[in-house]
Design an enzyme around this catalytic site. Sequence first.
Site, short mmCIF file in Angstrom:
data_model
loop_
_atom_site.label_atom_id
_atom_site.label_comp_id
_atom_site.label_asym_id
_atom_site.label_seq_id
_atom_site.Cartn_x
_atom_site.Cartn_y
_atom_site.Cartn_z
N LYS A 1 -42.47 15.23 39.96
CA LYS A 1 -43.24 15.59 41.15
C LYS A 1 -42.48 16.50 42.11
CE LYS A 1 -47.12 13.09 40.72
NZ LYS A 1 -48.47 13.70 40.78
N SER B 1 -48.83 6.80 47.42
CA SER B 1 -47.94 5.64 47.49
C SER B 1 -46.92 5.74 46.38
CB SER B 1 -48.75 4.35 47.35
OG SER B 1 -49.50 4.40 46.16
N GLU C 1 -53.19 9.58 27.71
CA GLU C 1 -53.71 8.73 28.79
C GLU C 1 -53.65 7.27 28.38
OE1 GLU C 1 -57.72 10.55 29.23
OE2 GLU C 1 -57.13 10.83 31.33
N GLY D 1 -57.65 4.31 31.21
CA GLY D 1 -57.81 5.43 32.15
C GLY D 1 -58.06 6.73 31.42
N ASP E 1 -60.23 9.12 31.60
CA ASP E 1 -61.16 10.05 32.26
C ASP E 1 -61.01 11.48 31.74
OD1 ASP E 1 -58.68 9.50 33.79
OD2 ASP E 1 -59.33 11.20 35.00
N SER F 1 -42.01 11.58 32.09
CA SER F 1 -42.35 12.17 33.39
C SER F 1 -41.68 11.49 34.58
CB SER F 1 -43.86 12.21 33.57
OG SER F 1 -44.40 10.92 33.48
#
Lengths: 322, 322
Positions: B56, B81, B207, B211, B213, B307
């Site tokens: 990130k 968060s 995924e 989850g 999606d 990650s």
Amino acid sequence: MTTTPPVTLDDVHDAAARLKGVAHRTPVLRSRTLDALVGAEVHLKCENFQRVGAFKFRGAYNAISRLSADQLAKGIAAYSSGNHAQAVALAARELGSSAVILMPEDVPRSKADAVAGYGAEIVTYDRYTGDREAIGAALAAERGLALVPPYEHPHVIAGQGTAALELIEEVGDLDALLVPVGGGGLIAGCATAAKGLRPGIRVVGVEPEAGDDTKRSLEAGRRVEIPIPRTIADGQAAGIPGELTFSINRRLVDEITLVTDDDIRAAMRLAFERLKIVIEPSGASALAALLAGRVQPVPPRVGVVISGGNIGAQRFAELYAG
Amino acid sequence: MTTTPPVTLDDVHDAAARLKGVAHRTPVLRSRTLDALVGAEVHLKCENFQRVGAFKFRGAYNAISRLSADQLAKGIAAYSSGNHAQAVALAARELGSSAVILMPEDVPRSKADAVAGYGAEIVTYDRYTGDREAIGAALAAERGLALVPPYEHPHVIAGQGTAALELIEEVGDLDALLVPVGGGGLIAGCATAAKGLRPGIRVVGVEPEAGDDTKRSLEAGRRVEIPIPRTIADGQAAGIPGELTFSINRRLVDEITLVTDDDIRAAMRLAFERLKIVIEPSGASALAALLAGRVQPVPPRVGVVISGGNIGAQRFAELYAG
């Protein structure tokens, strides 16, 4: 008149040449967080990333590589339930030999599997009734195997010293080197390399509080035996220093400092949460001493040997549950 | 006639230039054990060793570095968060700006401490009654802050793509690249870099089963919303792909594969016990897919993005207790 020490810097260089391309040249990690916490420039020599997950591969390979072709054909023996077992098993295989490892019957399955995975034969004994040294010696004699001890051997010690050699070659001058102490082979080799390259370096050994046999021995000027210590640092649960390692360490080690199991847990947690690396309890003791403020004055530029990373996820979970 | 994509390989190169000397060029790890288990040559791009412990930082820094001096003086806002919060806090500090992070009231203390440790101001909201997007927008408007979204921004996506850029620059041709998918920013950037450099590479998103999606959305050809998934992979608990990330991923991602929480736990355990590295659940999903045989046929030479590594020792203990 001086006598030649049993292990010299040249021996460590020799070992390094043999280990080249076989052992990993493990990374030296830095961390801003760690430096800020300690107030020093800290260089971690990460033997948890060594083959078999610990420095032990260095010494075992160096020792086995010097055996005759005839001996390699007959095979190797070792007794260990820990990292030395895996180290001998892998080194023997890499050198085209075979290994028989004597382990207690109740050794954790994962450890036996790891040794078997390297192609070694496992012979078990009852740790409560059997004398592993006698059984090991009998086994070796019977089958003509060469016994590779975990630390009481000049080639093993010289091999372990390559960890410090690599560290100092990579980062240059250090004010101090911190090394975990169990039987004393790792620090004997590392002190030989470090003092050989940088005579002014301060070499600090770290033992668990409950397993302070080397500290007591250095203070007494002779090998002192203590009851088998209870500590989470199972790789450092030695009851008495080796004869050979003690003869080296009394000459080269400047001081021994002690850490509690809580110090070790805190260091393992910091390594896990901030450095994202896994260290086994014994492997974290030198880092623990630094973090707990048990090395005074704090050396401005300090090397720390992280000696191993073999701990199961479940055992780790037990240490941090609740 | 073709339209220019919202993020190009040039944008990723630009981001890499900005990140040079600021973000870590993270290591690419190999493991004989892993290769043998998978039957492939596996290259792990270890963003768990990135600053703030996750990829990130790349996107946040790239985005914030492009703001005007005037905007940097006013400050930055973000709602998160998780790892994005720390990334924005640190990137803002590094660029001489300030950050306000909107977090739920019940955020774990360790996460709030980490953000505060980077000098950011924390504003809390009630996650059951508050709408974080509305609160975040109001806060940003009121104080004149620039809102840095976690993935719906071309500069954020380009920044994340530098992870794949570095990997391919270092190891050369890969048959496939496996990337965890949450909101889709990491894979959008990595796919842009990977397909730009090696048009024939297979880009596989991973995924959690609960989850899925992005998988559903790619199959439907439009963004599909699912209930907030329950999974240990909290960084991948997105309910719907981003508009921008989906527009990129539908063009560049070859397939999405799913993993169970047990697959993830097994991958984290392997990383812990054999590689001696700490991976958080979301960070381990791509590795989990490979280990569980969910990428078929197995690519002979494969890159895997790890990650992130932000998981507390106690939370890890909960996952492996008993």
